[in-house]
Design an enzyme around this catalytic site. Structure first.
Site, short mmCIF file in Angstrom:
data_model
loop_
_atom_site.label_atom_id
_atom_site.label_comp_id
_atom_site.label_asym_id
_atom_site.label_seq_id
_atom_site.Cartn_x
_atom_site.Cartn_y
_atom_site.Cartn_z
N HIS A 1 -11.13 -2.77 3.61
CA HIS A 1 -10.97 -2.43 5.03
C HIS A 1 -11.71 -1.15 5.42
O HIS A 1 -11.72 -0.80 6.60
CB HIS A 1 -9.48 -2.28 5.33
CG HIS A 1 -8.88 -1.10 4.61
ND1 HIS A 1 -8.75 -1.07 3.24
CD2 HIS A 1 -8.43 0.09 5.07
CE1 HIS A 1 -8.23 0.10 2.90
NE2 HIS A 1 -8.02 0.82 3.98
N ASP A 2 -12.27 -0.44 4.46
CA ASP A 2 -13.04 0.78 4.75
C ASP A 2 -14.54 0.57 4.65
O ASP A 2 -15.32 1.50 4.88
CB ASP A 2 -12.69 1.89 3.73
CG ASP A 2 -11.27 2.39 3.84
OD1 ASP A 2 -10.68 2.31 4.94
OD2 ASP A 2 -10.75 2.87 2.81
N GLU B 1 -6.40 4.08 -5.73
CA GLU B 1 -7.66 4.31 -5.04
C GLU B 1 -8.07 5.73 -5.38
O GLU B 1 -7.37 6.68 -5.05
CB GLU B 1 -7.50 4.14 -3.52
CG GLU B 1 -8.84 4.16 -2.81
CD GLU B 1 -8.78 4.71 -1.40
OE1 GLU B 1 -9.66 4.38 -0.61
OE2 GLU B 1 -7.86 5.49 -1.08
N ASP C 1 -3.06 4.77 -2.18
CA ASP C 1 -4.09 5.40 -1.36
C ASP C 1 -4.48 6.78 -1.90
O ASP C 1 -3.61 7.60 -2.21
CB ASP C 1 -3.50 5.55 0.05
CG ASP C 1 -4.54 5.81 1.10
OD1 ASP C 1 -5.43 4.96 1.24
OD2 ASP C 1 -4.45 6.85 1.77
N ASP D 1 0.87 -1.17 0.00
CA ASP D 1 0.00 0.00 0.00
C ASP D 1 0.91 1.22 0.00
O ASP D 1 1.83 1.32 0.81
CB ASP D 1 -0.85 -0.02 1.28
CG ASP D 1 -2.24 0.52 1.06
OD1 ASP D 1 -2.35 1.65 0.56
OD2 ASP D 1 -3.21 -0.18 1.41
O1 TEU Z 1 -9.40 5.83 2.07
C1 TEU Z 1 -9.77 6.96 1.33
C2 TEU Z 1 -11.16 7.25 1.36
O2 TEU Z 1 -11.72 7.68 0.38
C3 TEU Z 1 -11.82 7.08 2.67
O3 TEU Z 1 -12.11 8.33 3.15
C4 TEU Z 1 -13.04 6.32 2.51
O4 TEU Z 1 -13.95 7.06 1.76
C5 TEU Z 1 -13.59 6.10 3.86
O5 TEU Z 1 -12.67 5.35 4.60
C6 TEU Z 1 -14.85 5.35 3.78
O6 TEU Z 1 -15.42 5.43 5.01
C7 TEU Z 1 -8.05 5.59 2.18
C8 TEU Z 1 -7.80 4.36 3.01
O7 TEU Z 1 -8.33 3.24 2.36
C9 TEU Z 1 -8.37 4.58 4.38
O8 TEU Z 1 -8.26 3.43 5.17
C10 TEU Z 1 -7.62 5.73 4.99
O9 TEU Z 1 -8.19 6.05 6.23
C11 TEU Z 1 -7.63 6.96 4.10
O10 TEU Z 1 -7.34 6.67 2.74
C12 TEU Z 1 -6.56 7.93 4.55
O11 TEU Z 1 -5.30 7.40 4.26
#
Ligand code: TEU
Ligand code: CA
Length: 554
Positions: free
Chosen positions: A321-322, A248, A198, A97
Site C-alpha cells: 500500500h506504500d 516492517e 509497522d 497490522d
Molecule cells: O511505512 C513506513 C515507511 O517506511 C514509509 O515511510 C515508507 O517508506 C513510505 O510510505 C514509502 O513512501 C509504514 C506504513 O506502511 C505506512 O503506510 C505508514 O504511513 C507509515 O508506516 C507510518 O505508520
C-alpha cells in the site's frame, strides 16, 4: 505444521479500497467478508489487513486512536468477529497490522500526556525542551517534515517520525510496553493469527536522535534497544501462540535481518526489507520517474537469498500500500500484451524465490498505476507533504515534474479501489468512492478474469498451487545463473533430489537462453509453468516478458 508460514502465501487487503458493502464509498469489513470466497479461490493462506482500528485519520489508519476499537467507517467489532470466523471456516488466517512505533495524537494516552509535564502518561511519548528557542534538533521525519512539533500547553516538543498527528511512543517506558503487550494478547486471544508490525525497526531511538542539542539528529532504525524490546515482546506475546510475525523494517541489511528474524533470534519470523524498494530511487529518494536497472535487482535479491539461507526467512514482495503497482514499476503496462505477460512474469519471478510471498490486493488482476490529473485527485498525506517541500518550498521540481513523480511513485497508485467489474463503481461501491477509480477497470477486472483460464488471476492461482506441490520451492537453495545479464533473470533452486530452473525475461525484446545449456547438462526436464502457451525447451529464446519454470531431475 511447525513453521507453516514458510509454505504460506500472504494476501494484503487494504480495507479502505477493497470492497464497500454499505455504499458510503469506503471499503469495510462486511465487504471483505463478502469477498472471502474470492480469496479462497485464489488459494492464498493468510490475509493481512492494513489497520482497521479507530484512527485519527491523518495517515489512512496508521495513526491509531484506540487499539481496542474498530474504526467506525469500517464497521463494528461484531463485523470483525464475523470476518474472523468466516475466514477461519475457509481455512484463511487473519493477520492484523500492529502500529506501535506511534499512536494518533487523538489517542487517550497522548491526550493525557500533553496535559502537563507531570502527567503519569507524559513519559509514554518523547518530549524534549527546545534548543535555543528552536526544535530540540534538526531531525527530519519520513514525510518531508521536521520530526518535532511544539506543543504550547507545556512548552515542549514531541517527536513524530511521521505526520504531526502520529506522536512516537517512548519504548524506554516499561509501563507503556506492558500496555502494548496486554493489547497484543487481547487480539491474539480473540483468535487472530499474527501481526505485521509497522516500522518496528524504528521503535528504539538512539540518544542523538532525541537529544536537545540542536544537532542533525540521526537515523532511528535499528536503535540500541530494539532487539531487547522485541525479545521481550516475543516472550510476553507471540511465544504463547502459533502465529506469524513480520516486521516492517526500514534500514535492514541481510545481517541485520538475521538479528531480527534469525531462526533462533526469538524475535520475529521474518522482516520486510527495503533494499529492493530503493533500487530505483533518485537523488531525492522515491520522488523520481527513474526506472530500475535489472542488475541492481539481481544483486539485491541474490544478497538476500544467499544471506538468509539457513539463517533466517525472507519475505518476498514487489509492492504494497506504500508502493506503486508492481506491474507498472517492474513490468510493462504500455500495451495489453506486455501488461499481461509481464504481470505473469513478475508473479513467477517472485513466487519461485525462497521466502513467503506477499500479494498486494489487485496484483493478481494486474492492476496498474493510476493517473492523477492534479493534486485535487490525490488523497495521501505523503504526496501533499512532498509536493509542498519540493515544489513550493525548495522548487526543485516544477508542478509537472512532481506530478510525473507522483504518478510514478505516489502511494495513491496502490490505493485506488479493487476492480471487481467494469461497472460504474467497479463493483467496489454503489456510492462515490473516496478516491478515484482507475479508468482501466473496464478492461482490468476480476469478473473478466476469474473464469478465464488464461487470465493473470488464474496464473497466480496456478503458481500459488505449485508452491504447495513442490517442496523445493520452499526449501531449495538459490543460485543465480546469469548475474551479469541486464535483460534476463535466471535462477535455480536446488536440493538433493532436483533442481528448479526459473527463467524471466524482463524486457519486451526476444532474449537468448543459451546460458542455460551448460546448467542443464544431461538432466531430464519438465516444464511446470510458463506465461506463453508453447511447450518450449529451456534453451529456446525467451519472448517478450516470457517466464518459464522447469523441474530438472538428474
Ligand atoms: O511505512 C513506513 C515507511 O517506511 C514509509 O515511510 C515508507 O517508506 C513510505 O510510505 C514509502 O513512501 C509504514 C506504513 O506502511 C505506512 O503506510 C505508514 O504511513 C507509515 O508506516 C507510518 O505508520
Ligand atoms: Ca463502506
Amino acid at each position: 505444521m511447525a513453521d507453516w508460514w514458510k509454505k504460506s502465501v500472504v494476501y494484503q487487503v487494504y480495507p479502505r479500497s477493497f470492497m464497500d458493502a454499505n455504499g458510503d464509498g469506503i471499503g469495510d469489513l462486511k465487504g471483505i467478508t463478502q469477498k472471502l470466497d474470492y480469496l479462497a479461490e485464489l488459494g492464498v493462506d493468510v490475509i493481512w489487513l492494513s489497520p482497521i482500528y479507530q484512527s485519527g485519520g491523518t495517515d489512512a489508519g496508521y495513526d491509531i486512536s484506540d487499539y481496542y476499537a474498530i474504526e467506525q467507517e469500517f464497521g463494528t467489532m461484531a463485523d470483525f468477529d464475523e470476518l474472523l470466523l468466516e475466514a477461519h471456516r475457509r481455512g484463511l488466517k487473519i493477520v492484523m497490522d500492529l502500529v506501535v512505533n506511534h499512536t494518533s495524537d487523538k489517542h487517550a494516552w497522548f491526550q493525557e500526556s500533553r496535559m502537563d509535564r507531570n502527567n503519569p502518561k507524559r513519559d509514554y511519548y518523547i518530549w524534549r525542551d527546545g534548543h535555543e528557542g528552536q526544535m530540540p534538533n534538526q531531525m527530519m521525519g519520513y514525510f518531508c517534515e521536521p520530526a518535532w512539533e511544539h506543543d504550547a500547553k507545556t512548552d515542549q516538543y514531541y517527536m513524530h517520525l511521521f505526520t504531526i498527528g502520529q506522536p512516537d511512543l517512548n519504548w524506554e517506558n516499561k509501563q507503556m510496553r506492558e500496555e502494548i503487550y496486554t493489547m497484543m494478547n487481547w487480539w491474539l486471544q480473540k483468535g487472530i493469527d499474527g501481526f505485521r508490525m509497522d516500522v518496528i525497526s524504528c521503535i528504539s531511538k538512539p540518544a542523538k536522535a532525541v537529544a536537545s542539542d540542536g544537532g542533525q539528529g540521526m537515523d532511528c532504525t535499528n536503535g540500541p534497544k530494539v532487539h531487547a524490546c522485541l525479545k521481550e515482546m516475543h516472550e510476553k506475546t507471540f511465544s504463547n501462540y502459533d502465529c506469524i510475525t513480520v516486521g516492517e523494517t526500514p534500514g535492514v541489511t541481510p545481517d541485520i535481518a538475521v538479528q531480527y528474524a534469525g531462526f533462533d533470534a526469538n524475535e520475529l519470523n521474518m522482516v520486510f526489507q527495503f533494499e529492493l524498494m530503493d533500487v530505483d530511487s533518485g537523488p531525492l529518494g522515491k520522488w523520481t520517474t527513474q526506472r530500475y536497472d535489472l542488475l541492481d535487482v539481481k544483486r539485491t535479491i541474490t544478497r538476500w537469498q544467499e544471506g538468509l539461507f539457513n539463517r533466517a526467512w525472507n519475505s518476498l514482495y514487489l509492492g504494497n500500500h506504500d508502493q506503486p503497482r508492481c506491474v507498472s514499476r517492474w513490468g510493462d503496462d504500455s500495451t495489453p500484451l506486455y501488461w499481461e505477460k509481464s504481470a505473469k512474469m513478475l508473479c513467477t519471478f517472485l513466487h519461485m524465490l525462497q521466502g513467503t510471498p506477499y500479494v498486494y490486493q489487485g496484483d493478481e488482476l494486474g492492476m496498474t498505476n493510476v493517473r492523477l490529473d492534479g493534486l485535487s485527485e490525490a488523497r495521501d498525506v505523503e504526496i501533499f507533504n512532498a509536493y509542498r517541500l519540493y515544489v513550493e518550498e525548495q522548487q526543485v521540481f516544477t508542478h509537472d515534474e512532481m506530478m510525473a513523480n507522483i504518478n510514478a511513485r505516489g502511494r495513491d497508485n496502490a490505493r485506488t479501489p479493487m476492480q471487481w467489474n467494469d461497472g460504474k463503481g467497479a463493483g467496489f461501491t454503489q456510492g462515490d468512492p473516496w478516491i478515484k477509480i482507475n479508468e482501466n477497470h473496464t478492461r482490468i477486472n476480476a469478473q473478466k478474469q476469474v473464469g478465464d483460464p488464461d487470465s493473470i488471476f488464474n496464473y497466480y492461482k496456478q503458481v500459488i498451487h505449485l508452491r504447495k506441490a513442490y517442496d523445493i520451492i520452499t526449501d531449495g537453495a538459490y543460485r543465480i545463473l546469469d548475474a551479469e545479464n541486464p535483460n534476463v533473470y535466471t535462477y535455480a533452486r536446488e536440493d538433493e533430489n532436483a533442481k528448479l530452473l526459473v527463467m524471466c525475461n524482463f524486457t519486451a525484446q526476444e532474449q537468448s537462453a543459451d546460458h542455460v545449456v551448460a546448467y542443464l547438462g544431461q538432466g531430464k526436464y519438465k516444464r511446470l509453468i510458463g506465461n506463453y502457451a508453447n511447450e518450449s525447451s529451456p534453451t529456446d529464446a525467451l519472448q517478450a516478458y516470457e517466464a518459464r519454470v522447469y523441474l530438472i531431475e538428474a
